[in-house]
Design a protein around this motif. Structure first.
Motif, short mmCIF file in Angstrom:
data_model
loop_
_atom_site.label_atom_id
_atom_site.label_comp_id
_atom_site.label_asym_id
_atom_site.label_seq_id
_atom_site.Cartn_x
_atom_site.Cartn_y
_atom_site.Cartn_z
N ALA A 274 5.40 16.75 -7.31
CA ALA A 274 6.57 17.63 -7.40
C ALA A 274 6.14 19.09 -7.58
O ALA A 274 6.66 19.98 -6.90
CB ALA A 274 7.48 17.21 -8.54
N SER A 275 5.18 19.33 -8.48
CA SER A 275 4.73 20.72 -8.70
C SER A 275 4.13 21.30 -7.43
O SER A 275 4.44 22.42 -7.04
CB SER A 275 3.67 20.78 -9.80
N PRO B 96 3.36 22.78 -22.54
CA PRO B 96 3.19 24.25 -22.43
C PRO B 96 2.06 24.64 -21.50
O PRO B 96 2.18 25.56 -20.68
CB PRO B 96 2.90 24.68 -23.86
N LYS B 97 0.95 23.91 -21.59
CA LYS B 97 -0.19 24.24 -20.73
C LYS B 97 0.16 23.98 -19.26
O LYS B 97 -0.12 24.82 -18.39
CB LYS B 97 -1.39 23.38 -21.14
N LEU B 98 0.80 22.85 -19.01
CA LEU B 98 1.19 22.54 -17.64
C LEU B 98 2.14 23.59 -17.09
O LEU B 98 1.97 24.09 -15.98
CB LEU B 98 1.87 21.17 -17.58
N LEU B 99 3.13 23.95 -17.88
CA LEU B 99 4.10 24.94 -17.44
C LEU B 99 3.44 26.30 -17.22
O LEU B 99 3.70 26.97 -16.23
CB LEU B 99 5.23 25.08 -18.46
N ALA C 184 -3.26 22.75 -4.85
CA ALA C 184 -4.24 21.74 -5.25
C ALA C 184 -4.36 21.64 -6.77
O ALA C 184 -4.38 20.55 -7.35
CB ALA C 184 -5.59 22.05 -4.63
N MET C 185 -4.42 22.80 -7.44
CA MET C 185 -4.65 22.77 -8.88
C MET C 185 -3.44 22.22 -9.62
O MET C 185 -3.59 21.43 -10.55
CB MET C 185 -4.99 24.18 -9.37
N THR C 186 -2.25 22.61 -9.22
CA THR C 186 -1.08 22.09 -9.92
C THR C 186 -0.92 20.59 -9.70
O THR C 186 -0.35 19.89 -10.52
CB THR C 186 0.23 22.80 -9.47
N MET C 187 -1.45 20.10 -8.57
CA MET C 187 -1.41 18.65 -8.35
C MET C 187 -2.40 17.94 -9.25
O MET C 187 -2.15 16.85 -9.73
CB MET C 187 -1.73 18.33 -6.89
N ARG C 188 -3.56 18.58 -9.47
CA ARG C 188 -4.61 17.93 -10.26
C ARG C 188 -4.29 17.93 -11.74
O ARG C 188 -4.60 16.96 -12.44
CB ARG C 188 -5.93 18.69 -10.08
N LEU D 276 15.81 27.27 -13.24
CA LEU D 276 15.59 25.86 -12.87
C LEU D 276 15.15 25.06 -14.09
O LEU D 276 15.67 23.97 -14.36
CB LEU D 276 14.53 25.81 -11.77
N ILE D 277 14.19 25.61 -14.83
CA ILE D 277 13.69 24.91 -16.02
C ILE D 277 14.82 24.73 -17.03
O ILE D 277 15.02 23.65 -17.59
CB ILE D 277 12.53 25.71 -16.66
N MET D 278 15.58 25.83 -17.24
CA MET D 278 16.67 25.76 -18.21
C MET D 278 17.69 24.70 -17.82
O MET D 278 18.07 23.86 -18.62
CB MET D 278 17.36 27.12 -18.32
#
Lengths: 437, 303
Positions: free
Chosen positions: A188-189, A300-303, A377-381, A248-250
């Motif tokens: 999704a990210s 938080p780190k992912l976001l 790629a990084m957001t998928m990993r 979107l997040i809210m």
């Protein structure tokens, strides 16, 4: 106010006031939320309780009066046969259906169930049918146990539900994890970044073309340096993207928490206890598993990383798309430049299965170091864990350098491009423009 | 003082020379016409003065100082093919351009209201540009060009595409602005507007300046001793004149009983010719033919 800010502000306000933005930002999440919630809502809605006439020759239901809010009314099998019951149901508006259980033969519960029939007037509902099936199945199992001399209560006590916890070994210790969830979040990210990079980069390009073909740019660059104009546009639209992301997040969290409070999303999440788990179905177990391991993510780190790559990728491609817009006279001519620009994005998306199967494999690793593919790629990993800190830092650094480099190149193309009309530009021309001082 | 001075400004694009080195002076308070056929390099020169492009060599002075990017707040530029953001509202867009030129929001709003009221555009403030007629859009563009009251106004073909009413409106505004002390530089190939408006001019052809100076001086210097005499008579009278005067034409304007003679002389001035002619004919009119800018333009370009 500096001219750069005036430009950025105009880009921001005109776009935010645009109807498309409103539609995308506000209706988008509502729409996606609705897709998630409405089926759950519909399933959870108490449909009008049904009244079912039961002719239970085998006494399998043991005179149970209601099933999930639906009334069961019994007719004495000695007095009423199947045909009589059918005509009774057909003539009487009181009854919605007829459940007919035949007498048992040789004490074989399977025989009863094979010949059980449910007659209905109109739609009787999937849930009612399934509940009846489950109830009858349970009764039959108990019967079979009794036939074999086993006490059903002992069986109930010894029923065990196995739910192995997946744990990730990390430096801090271990965290529970869920592979399907990781894949969902990762994909999704990645897809979100792909999608929005395209949308916003194309917006920049269209804006540049509009200014060029209408010659507005000629007036503007008497007061704003081309590089400032370019950066103002990019930053202005980046702010739009950021706002959209925050909304979107809210929205998602509001919808999620409302759904959680009402309990429509998954009744078993609210007030979960062991006995209920024991009676849960398999799919419900996976769901509770997901909820369980959602807490294990470093959200938080992912976001934070997501935001960085979202903006970084957008800035990088936005600059390039702006240059493409400056090099052409109309949107129809952009094709020759767009294709090579979008190739890396599309390629990364194609390789996404590869990345998610082996999130720390060499393909995934290299793709997350190349600035053109790293945002996806990084957001998928990241949700899969195991990405070393140095990898993240290196990837971010290369993205920043990539952004600066593409902006530098784009600014050079942009500067010349916005003032050259009429002639079709080749890659050779672009090269000359970049080299020109 | 000169508003603009250029020293050896030139510009070359891949393979072709757009502008040969140009030295030019635009006096403060003048209306300066930059003339020339299409492709002569007018727009290139205007872009250099507006610092949209930089010259390959040479430099430009703005009021005696080497031109700087901050001088753009003192210059208003209306390019030949001009546009506005179609989807943006008229007022908002005008505010945007005004702010880019360094006006505060408050000042921009005040001045815009003054202009909008003056030209009856108030009701259009909240309309989108795409709803405007072409003439109205041109008015808006003019307003945004002059709103910050710059010392120098640069118009590239300001009258192209204007209907006569709007052309007159814009011309009157230009003259008013000039009267208030601004310098106006305009490029055009409409010679009438040069004679009407301009005090000074330069003529470009193929990237080279072939003529410049004050309009009157240029016309004076292009005098070639042509005179026209109209006199009352049914038939042309044979004129006897000093040897230096050539009679190039002597015909009847037969409807009215008027004859017209065209004379040419480089030695004698008009009063000398008149005194020679006075006893011979019943003079209606005698005039020197001063070449029009159009003639000068065509003659100079063809040279």
């Amino acid at each position: 106010m500096s001219t750069f800010l005036i430009v950025a502000k105009r880009e921001f306000t005109t776009r935010v006031r645009n109807k498309t933005f409103l539609l995308m930002t506000i209706l988008g999440p509502i729409f996606f939320g609705a897709i998630l919630v409405i089926p759950a809502l519909l399933a959870g809605v108490d449909e009008e309780p049904k009244t079912i006439l039961v002719v239970d020759n085998s006494f399998l239901l043991r005179g149970m009066g209601t099933i999930e809010g639906n009334r069961l009314e019994y007719f004495d099998p000695k007095l009423v046969d199947e045909q009589m019951a059918i005509s009774k149901v057909r003539d009487n508006d009181l009854y919605d259906g007829l459940l007919f259980l035949p007498p048992s033969e040789n004490n074989d519960p399977d025989f009863i169930l094979r010949n059980t029939r449910l007659y209905s007037k109109g739609d009787i509902g999937m849930d009612l049918t399934r509940n009846l099936e489950r109830r009858l199945g349970k009764a039959a199992t108990e019967e079979k146990l009794k036939i074999n001399g086993v006490n059903p209560s002992i069986v109930a006590q010894s029923t065990t539900i196995v739910n192995i916890k997946n744990l990730d070994l990390t430096e801090e210790g271990s965290e529970s994890s869920s592979l399907p969830l990781k894949m969902t979040i990762g994909f999704a990210s990645g897809f979100f970044i792909y999608f929005f990079t395209f949308i916003y980069a194309a917006q920049i390009m269209r804006g540049v073309i509009e200014e060029k073909t209408s010659r507005i740019v000629e007036v503007i660059i008497t007061s704003v340096k081309p590089t400032q104009l370019l950066l103002g546009k990019i930053i202005g639209i980046a702010a739009v993207g950021l706002l959209q992301f925050i909304i979107l997040i809210m929205f998602s969290s509001i919808i999620y928490s409302i759904a959680g409070v009402i309990g429509i999303l998954s009744p078993e999440i609210s007030g979960l206890n062991t006995t209920e788990i024991a009676s849960s179905t398999e799919s419900q177990l996976i769901l509770s598993d997901i909820i369980d391991s959602l807490g294990a993510f470093n959200i938080p780190k992912l976001l934070g990383c997501f935001l960085f790559y979202f903006l970084g990728g957008y800035l990088l491609y936005g600059a390039l798309f702006a240059a493409a817009g400056a090099a052409v006279d109309s949107e129809a001519d952009t094709q020759q430049f767009i294709l090579p620009l979008t190739m890396p994005l599309i390629l990364t998306l194609i390789l996404s299965t590869n990345i998610m199967q082996e999130p720390n494999g060499s393909i995934a690793m290299w793709l997350s170091f190349i600035p053109f593919s790293s945002p996806i790629a990084m957001t998928m990993r990241l949700p899969f864990g195991g990405v070393e800190t140095w990898e993240i830092l290196l990837s971010m650094l290369s993205l920043v350098i990539g952004f600066l480099a593409t902006t530098w190149v784009s600014a050079k193309i942009y500067r010349v491009g916005i003032l050259s009309y009429g002639k079709k530009v080749s890659y050779k021309d672009l090269y000359k423009w970049i080299r020109r001082n | 003082m000169n508003a603009i001075e250029s020293f050896g400004v030139d510009k070359q694009y891949e393979g072709h020379i757009a502008l040969h080195p140009i030295d030019m002076e635009i006096p403060e308070g003048s209306v300066f016409g930059l003339l020339g056929p299409n492709g002569a390099g007018k727009t290139t020169l205007l872009r250099i003065i507006n610092q949209i492009i930089s010259p390959d060599h040479g430099s430009v002075n703005f009021y005696g100082q080497k031109i700087r990017s901050s001088d753009s707040h003192q210059i208003g530029y209306l390019p030949e093919e001009r546009g506005l953001y179609k989807k943006m509202k008229v007022g908002e867009q005008s505010m945007y351009f005004a702010q880019l030129k360094g006006l505060s929001r408050h000042e921009a709003r005040k001045r815009l209201h003054w202009w909008f009221k003056k030209w009856g555009l108030e009701t259009w403030w909240d309309k989108k540009v795409e709803e405007l007629s072409k003439g109205m859009a041109q008015k808006i563009q003019f307003i945004t060009t002059v709103l910050h009251e710059p010392k120098l106004l640069v118009f590239d073909e300001p009258f192209s595409g204007l209907d006569p009413i709007n052309a007159a409106l814009i011309r009157d505004e230009m003259l008013r602005i000039k009267k208030e002390g601004s310098t106006i530089l305009l490029s055009t190939h409409r010679m009438e507007s040069v004679e009407e408006l301009c005090s000074h001019m330069a003529l470009l052809n193929n990237g080279e300046k072939i003529l410049d100076g004050s309009v009157n001086e240029i016309r004076e210097s292009h005098r070639n001793g042509n005179f026209r005499l109209s006199y009352r008579s049914k038939n042309p009278i044979t004129l006897s004149l000093p040897g230096e005067v050539i009679i190039s034409q002597n015909i009847t304007d037969f409807n009215k009983g008027i004859c017209i003679a065209e004379l040419q002389s480089t030695k004698l001035n008009s009063s000398e010719i008149i005194s020679a002619l006075a006893p011979q004919v019943d003079t209606i009119r005698f005039e020197e033919i001063i070449p029009s800018m159009n003639d000068i333009f065509i003659k100079s370009v063809k040279k």
